[in-house]
Design an enzyme around this catalytic site. Structure first.
Site, PDB file in Angstrom:
ATOM      1  N   GLY A 116       0.744  -1.235  -0.015  1.00  0.00           N
ATOM      2  CA  GLY A 116      -0.071  -0.139  -0.153  1.00  0.00           C
ATOM      3  C   GLY A 116       0.798   1.297   0.015  1.00  0.00           C
ATOM      4  O   GLY A 116       0.605   2.527  -0.705  1.00  0.00           O
ATOM      5  N   SER A 132      -2.189  10.503   8.219  1.00  0.00           N
ATOM      6  CA  SER A 132      -1.859   9.696   7.118  1.00  0.00           C
ATOM      7  C   SER A 132      -0.608  10.258   6.530  1.00  0.00           C
ATOM      8  O   SER A 132      -0.514  11.135   5.790  1.00  0.00           O
ATOM      9  CB  SER A 132      -2.778   9.268   6.194  1.00  0.00           C
ATOM     10  OG  SER A 132      -2.212   8.459   5.259  1.00  0.00           O
ATOM     11  N   ASP A 191       1.653   0.868  13.109  1.00  0.00           N
ATOM     12  CA  ASP A 191       1.754  -0.732  12.618  1.00  0.00           C
ATOM     13  C   ASP A 191       2.137  -1.683  13.733  1.00  0.00           C
ATOM     14  O   ASP A 191       2.350  -2.815  13.407  1.00  0.00           O
ATOM     15  CB  ASP A 191       2.971  -0.680  11.383  1.00  0.00           C
ATOM     16  CG  ASP A 191       2.632   0.045  10.144  1.00  0.00           C
ATOM     17  OD1 ASP A 191       1.287  -0.006   9.795  1.00  0.00           O
ATOM     18  OD2 ASP A 191       3.648   0.648   9.512  1.00  0.00           O
ATOM     19  N   ARG A 232      -6.587  -5.265  10.963  1.00  0.00           N
ATOM     20  CA  ARG A 232      -5.798  -5.672  12.120  1.00  0.00           C
ATOM     21  C   ARG A 232      -6.564  -5.739  13.509  1.00  0.00           C
ATOM     22  O   ARG A 232      -5.970  -6.350  14.499  1.00  0.00           O
ATOM     23  CB  ARG A 232      -4.683  -4.862  11.977  1.00  0.00           C
ATOM     24  CG  ARG A 232      -3.587  -5.250  10.955  1.00  0.00           C
ATOM     25  CD  ARG A 232      -2.551  -4.543  11.023  1.00  0.00           C
ATOM     26  NE  ARG A 232      -1.403  -4.753   9.762  1.00  0.00           N
ATOM     27  CZ  ARG A 232      -0.673  -4.248   9.367  1.00  0.00           C
ATOM     28  NH1 ARG A 232      -0.429  -2.926   9.783  1.00  0.00           N
ATOM     29  NH2 ARG A 232       0.161  -4.706   8.258  1.00  0.00           N
ATOM     30  N   ARG A 248       2.270  -8.596   9.487  1.00  0.00           N
ATOM     31  CA  ARG A 248       2.382  -8.229  10.811  1.00  0.00           C
ATOM     32  C   ARG A 248       1.728  -8.919  11.828  1.00  0.00           C
ATOM     33  O   ARG A 248       1.929  -9.216  12.959  1.00  0.00           O
ATOM     34  CB  ARG A 248       1.968  -6.549  11.133  1.00  0.00           C
ATOM     35  CG  ARG A 248       2.981  -5.745  10.436  1.00  0.00           C
ATOM     36  CD  ARG A 248       3.006  -4.420  10.679  1.00  0.00           C
ATOM     37  NE  ARG A 248       3.769  -3.511   9.702  1.00  0.00           N
ATOM     38  CZ  ARG A 248       4.930  -3.575   9.484  1.00  0.00           C
ATOM     39  NH1 ARG A 248       5.843  -4.145  10.210  1.00  0.00           N
ATOM     40  NH2 ARG A 248       5.510  -2.882   8.487  1.00  0.00           N
TER      41      ARG A 248
END
Length: 432
Positions: free
Chosen positions: A80, A153, A306, A337, A381
């Site tokens: 991404g 972002s 992350d 996630r 991850r």
């Protein structure tokens, strides 16, 4: 141990090298699948990108405004970051390119990138929701804009700034919450005029003067703090551990996890602090620790977005609850996630309460049952986080697939084995 080069900086070093005139030499580049896809796409846009026998890389750039129209689609695999940054790059040039990716990337939303780049004059033809594959027609006369990010972002900020490089005038991005600033640092290192300030509301403002002549420079990519998170947490939760992780960037916009782990009682010593290629770098000595649950400040999310899956694993071994809120961005990563982490914790006997914007993990004071089977949803991850859980749990933890780990940490298994980890990988195609 050392960890792979920082993924964010690796992507950007290739991209800015392609925009400079002359040779940019890169050492420490992360040679994971995501970054290698960006390298190949810089070739398709006209740059000459070469790997040398000593592991260093050279990028011979075409100059600002010199990109060529690619004859083939730009395929970003699972990346991404690569896709969004290069959309910004192409948007400011009068060329047309098709962007593709794997099944996971094709599910991820691109509208947040499309909206500001459309304001600058680019045209997009995409699937519903702005998803890949899409075709981007760059602006013939790009317009500078002042853009206030609707959500924090670094990828959107960087895409707008990359489009602004080949745009006359001043392109301005305003951030509600400061995000990782590798793009601003690297723009400055390559010779662009970048000014950092605050607007009338006290928000961080980045101003870029367009159409600079970028000058190539040597880039030493430091270790990736997101990759270092896995051996660090593994050491904290595995009794008797004492390791040093060498040469990672502790950029203040990336170091939120380490601040949080120290607040939880983690024995993490920051050593040998120095500056490399404009980035603050240090070694970390980490010893096994009794962790305590805390409330993680929501405003810290941008500096560790992350790392929440592996933080949740650390929280499972802590005493008391750990609250993580303000992380709804995790819903649109390589997987959802939050949902994937919650399911993995439940599968291993850890109680967790899920919210739309986060979770509360009920720590088990170092006594995690383990023994669960975790669905990774093709997310590197999630895969590494739950392998780390297995190091300290009573029973081994199994994941359904580890192949995608190569996107960011190609030799994860080998390096963790060197620290004493024991893996059984019946279907793993890489080093055993």
């Amino acid at each position: 141990m050392a960890v792979p080069g920082d993924k964010s900086i690796s992507h950007r070093s290739l991209i800015f090298g392609a925009l400079a005139v002359g040779e940019t030499r890169i050492t420490g580049l992360l040679e994971g699948e995501d970054v290698l896809a960006t390298a190949e796409n810089m070739r398709r846009l006209g740059a000459r990108v070469t790997r040398h026998e000593d592991g260093s890389w050279s990028v011979f750039g075409v100059g600002v405004g010199g990109l060529k129209e690619p004859a083939e689609p730009l395929d970003f695999g699972n990346s991404g970051t690569g896709a969004r940054l290069v959309m910004g790059l192409v948007a400011g040039h009068p060329i047309t390119a098709t962007f593709t990716g794997d099944a996971s990337l094709s599910r991820r939303p691109m509208k947040r990138i499309i909206d500001p780049l459309t304001l600058m004059g680019a045209e997009f033809h995409a699937r519903e929701g702005g998803r890949l594959p899409l075709t981007l027609k760059g602006a013939r006369a790009p317009l500078p804009i002042r853009y206030k990010l609707p959500v924090a972002s670094a990828q959107v900020k960087s895409a707008v700034l990359l489009a602004g490089i080949n745009t006359p005038g001043e392109t301005v991005v305003v951030e509600p919450v400061p995000t990782r600033d590798h793009t601003e640092r690297m723009l400055t290192a390559f010779g662009a005029k970048v000014e950092i300030g605050t607007d009338d509301d006290g928000l961080r403002e980045v101003r870029l003067t367009g159409e600079p002549e970028l000058t190539p420079c040597d880039v030493a990519v430091p270790g990736d703090p997101s990759s270092a998170a896995f051996p660090v947490v593994a050491a904290l939760v595995t009794p008797g551990s004492d390791i040093v992780v060498e040469g990672i960037t502790l950029n203040p916009h990336r170091a939120g996890l380490y601040t949080t782990l120290i607040e939880m009682g983690g024995d993490i010593e920051i050593m040998n602090q120095r500056d490399e290629s404009g980035e603050p770098v240090a070694d970390l000595r980490v010893r096994a620790s009794e962790l305590n649950g805390i409330d993680v400040p929501p405003e810290r999310a941008a500096s560790m977005i992350d790392e929440y899956p592996v933080l949740a694993v650390a929280a499972a071994f802590a005493s008391g609850p750990t609250t993580m809120r303000g992380i709804e961005e995790l819903r649109v990563k390589e997987s959802d996630r939050i949902a994937a982490t919650v399911a993995g914790l439940h599968a291993n006997g850890v109680k967790v309460q899920e919210f739309e914007d986060g979770m509360v993990v009920e720590g088990r004071a170092g006594k995690v049952d383990g023994g669960g089977h975790v669905a990774t949803h093709l997310d590197h991850r999630i895969a590494m986080a739950f392998l780390v859980m297995g190091f300290g749990a009573k029973k081994p933890v199994t994941i359904d697939d580890g192949a995608m780990i190569a996107t960011s940490f190609p030799d994860f298994h080998q390096r963790m084995r060197e620290l004493g980890a024991i893996f059984t990988i019946p279907n793993f195609a890489g080093p055993r």
